[in-house]
Enzyme design. Structure first.
Site, PDB file in Angstrom:
ATOM      1  N   ASP A   1      59.667 -17.118  71.296  1.00 14.03           N
ATOM      2  CA  ASP A   1      60.408 -17.610  72.443  1.00 14.03           C
ATOM      3  C   ASP A   1      61.094 -16.424  73.123  1.00 14.03           C
ATOM      4  O   ASP A   1      61.727 -15.595  72.450  1.00 14.03           O
ATOM      5  CB  ASP A   1      61.462 -18.637  71.999  1.00 14.03           C
ATOM      6  CG  ASP A   1      62.103 -19.353  73.171  1.00 14.03           C
ATOM      7  OD1 ASP A   1      61.567 -20.393  73.577  1.00 14.03           O
ATOM      8  OD2 ASP A   1      63.129 -18.856  73.669  1.00 14.03           O
TER       9      ASP A   1
ATOM     10  N   HIS B   1      62.606 -16.491  90.065  1.00 13.71           N
ATOM     11  CA  HIS B   1      61.432 -17.012  89.361  1.00 13.71           C
ATOM     12  C   HIS B   1      60.243 -16.061  89.438  1.00 13.71           C
ATOM     13  O   HIS B   1      59.363 -16.101  88.587  1.00 13.71           O
ATOM     14  CB  HIS B   1      61.049 -18.384  89.930  1.00 13.71           C
ATOM     15  CG  HIS B   1      62.001 -19.462  89.531  1.00 13.71           C
ATOM     16  ND1 HIS B   1      61.949 -20.114  88.320  1.00 13.71           N
ATOM     17  CD2 HIS B   1      63.073 -19.995  90.198  1.00 13.71           C
ATOM     18  CE1 HIS B   1      62.917 -21.007  88.245  1.00 13.71           C
ATOM     19  NE2 HIS B   1      63.619 -20.963  89.367  1.00 13.71           N
TER      20      HIS B   1
ATOM     21  N   ASP C   1      58.111 -15.226  86.282  1.00 10.69           N
ATOM     22  CA  ASP C   1      56.654 -15.345  86.186  1.00 10.69           C
ATOM     23  C   ASP C   1      56.026 -14.048  85.668  1.00 10.69           C
ATOM     24  O   ASP C   1      55.074 -14.082  84.881  1.00 10.69           O
ATOM     25  CB  ASP C   1      56.062 -15.699  87.550  1.00 10.69           C
ATOM     26  CG  ASP C   1      56.363 -17.131  87.970  1.00 10.69           C
ATOM     27  OD1 ASP C   1      56.854 -17.900  87.121  1.00 10.69           O
ATOM     28  OD2 ASP C   1      56.112 -17.475  89.146  1.00 10.69           O
TER      29      ASP C   1
ATOM     30  N   ASN D   1      65.471 -16.132  85.104  1.00 16.18           N
ATOM     31  CA  ASN D   1      65.143 -16.879  86.324  1.00 16.18           C
ATOM     32  C   ASN D   1      66.342 -17.010  87.259  1.00 16.18           C
ATOM     33  O   ASN D   1      66.227 -16.854  88.477  1.00 16.18           O
ATOM     34  CB  ASN D   1      64.627 -18.272  85.969  1.00 16.18           C
ATOM     35  CG  ASN D   1      63.162 -18.270  85.546  1.00 16.18           C
ATOM     36  OD1 ASN D   1      62.378 -17.447  86.003  1.00 16.18           O
ATOM     37  ND2 ASN D   1      62.803 -19.179  84.660  1.00 16.18           N
TER      38      ASN D   1
ATOM     39  N   GLU E   1      58.842 -21.042  78.059  1.00 14.30           N
ATOM     40  CA  GLU E   1      58.857 -19.646  77.605  1.00 14.30           C
ATOM     41  C   GLU E   1      58.541 -19.549  76.120  1.00 14.30           C
ATOM     42  O   GLU E   1      58.870 -18.576  75.453  1.00 14.30           O
ATOM     43  CB  GLU E   1      60.225 -19.006  77.905  1.00 14.30           C
ATOM     44  CG  GLU E   1      61.396 -19.564  77.132  1.00 14.30           C
ATOM     45  CD  GLU E   1      62.063 -20.780  77.790  1.00 14.30           C
ATOM     46  OE1 GLU E   1      63.181 -21.120  77.389  1.00 14.30           O
ATOM     47  OE2 GLU E   1      61.454 -21.399  78.692  1.00 14.30           O
TER      48      GLU E   1
END
Length: 412
Positions: free
Chosen positions: A262, A275, A279, A270, A305
């Site tokens: 994770d 974002h 990404d 974010n 994630e």
């Protein structure tokens, strides 16, 4: 008059059929322009249609000149179809060889028409030119194609089409005397050509269309099975493959382990940097995982994630070693944008499969270990074995090193 009209419509049906196949392949190509083989096949059928329309609609008095003119689009049709067939099975088509064969055919045709007076020689040159191109194509295709039903059907039609280029003119010439150029389209040879082309075109075109549709469906399934952002398997496909791998591991008595990873503080990535950076983080981490695992391992993105890796033929030590290497490499990922200096860390939970354990149970133990890694400060690897033994020193591996060595996972 009725018979003449019927024969004319029959002969015209073949170029129309070729045109229909051309449009079909061009439509398929437009839906997926990366599949360049469909463009080549569409061009091949278009050249074939043009050649036959010229042959059908030109004045009869053109005679031998008509054969010479149509030789070019016939050869281009063979070369384009050959290219499409080979590109589809990942074989580089020898286009220079094809063009050289076509050019040699043109020179031979010109020489024959200059010194001879037989249209049979012209027809033989045209057939041999296309036939040699298809012989090369058939040999290359047979060595590269898969051996499923569609590929076998394709190979059979290739062999039939290739063979007819050599057999058809010989048989027609055996049963027919000299052909006057102005009577070429009324000859038995021409009628044989039309019938065989009509039947062969349907068979050959259907084989190609079936193969192209199969490729399109497989590509669509592959896209649905893959997470577009990370490049790893999507959750559904990952779980299907892992369950199959666990059943195989039970049958073969192989050890497997599961790693759940994770990205730390991903919501803040974010929220603070946007974002787009998030990404980039997902894509970078997915690409790193894909590059560091073996072909026998299975990796997927199972959450926003969260990632998961089934490590084949590996115990918990080997899987923990892989996790440590992934953890270290995560801190080196470059996801910065402009003046932003963004660094990632990740936490890992590792569990070795117990005898007969289901995927859900195995995932639950690895996920619980991941939770403890989060509780222990993140950017570390926690092993599920510690949850069973309560031996904290064995459970927690901090940033200080990889007890299994850098080569343990690759050597497994």
């Amino acid at each position: 008059m009725g018979t003449i009209l019927r024969d004319f419509l029959l002969l015209l049906s073949t170029p129309i059929l070729a045109l229909i196949f051309s449009v079909a392949f061009l439509v398929i190509w437009r839906r997926d322009t990366a599949r360049i083989e469909n463009l080549a096949l569409g061009a091949g059928w278009l050249f074939l249609s043009v050649a036959m329309l010229i042959s059908q609609l030109s004045p009869a008095y053109m005679g031998r000149a008509l054969v010479a003119i149509t030789h070019v689009p016939y050869t281009l049709a063979a070369a384009c179809m050959a290219a499409g067939i080979l590109v589809r099975v990942k074989v580089a088509p020898p286009m220079r060889v094809f063009l050289a064969i076509g050019f040699l055919g043109i020179l031979t045709m010109a020489l024959t028409q200059a010194v001879g007076n037989s249209i049979k020689a012209d027809l033989l040159i045209t057939n041999i030119t296309s036939g040699v191109i298809m012989v090369i194509t058939t040999q290359s295709f047979s060595g590269a194609a898969k051996r499923d039903g569609i590929e076998r059907f394709m190979l059979v039609t290739l062999i039939l089409v290739t063979t007819q280029f050599f057999i058809r003119p010989i048989l027609a010439f055996m049963f027919e005397g000299p052909i006057a150029p102005v009577e070429y389209r009324q000859s038995m040879y021409y009628m044989t050509l039309a019938w065989l082309f009509g039947f062969g075109s349907v068979l050959f075109g259907l084989a190609q269309l079936t193969a192209s549709v199969k490729d399109y469906v497989e590509a669509l399934n592959a896209r649905n099975a893959t997470d577009e952002l990370s490049g790893l398997l999507a959750r559904g496909e990952f779980e299907l493959q892992v369950k199959a791998a666990l059943a195989r591991a039970s049958n073969e008595g192989k050890q497997v382990a599961l790693v759940v990873a994770d990205l730390d503080h991903f919501k803040q990535v974010n929220d603070i940097w946007g974002h787009q950076v998030g990404d980039r983080a997902i894509a970078g981490f997915g690409g790193m995982v894909n590059a560091m695992i073996r072909s026998t391992d299975i990796a997927g993105r199972v959450g926003g994630e969260e990632f998961c890796i089934l490590v084949w033929k590996a115990d918990e030590d080997i899987a923990a070693g892989l996790s440590q290497r992934l953890r270290a490499r995560t801190t080196q990922l470059d996801i910065s944008e402009g003046a932003l200096d963004v660094h990632l860390t990740a936490s890992f939970g590792v569990a070795e499969r117990l005898e007969g354990e289901s995927y859900r149970s195995l995932f639950g133990r690895a996920d619980k270990a991941l939770y403890e890694a989060k509780q222990d400060g993140r950017n570390c690897v926690v092993r599920a074995a510690a949850q069973l033994t309560q031996e904290v020193p064995e459970r927690r591996q901090s940033d200080s090193g990889d007890p299994t060595g850098n080569q343990s996972h690759r050597a497994a």
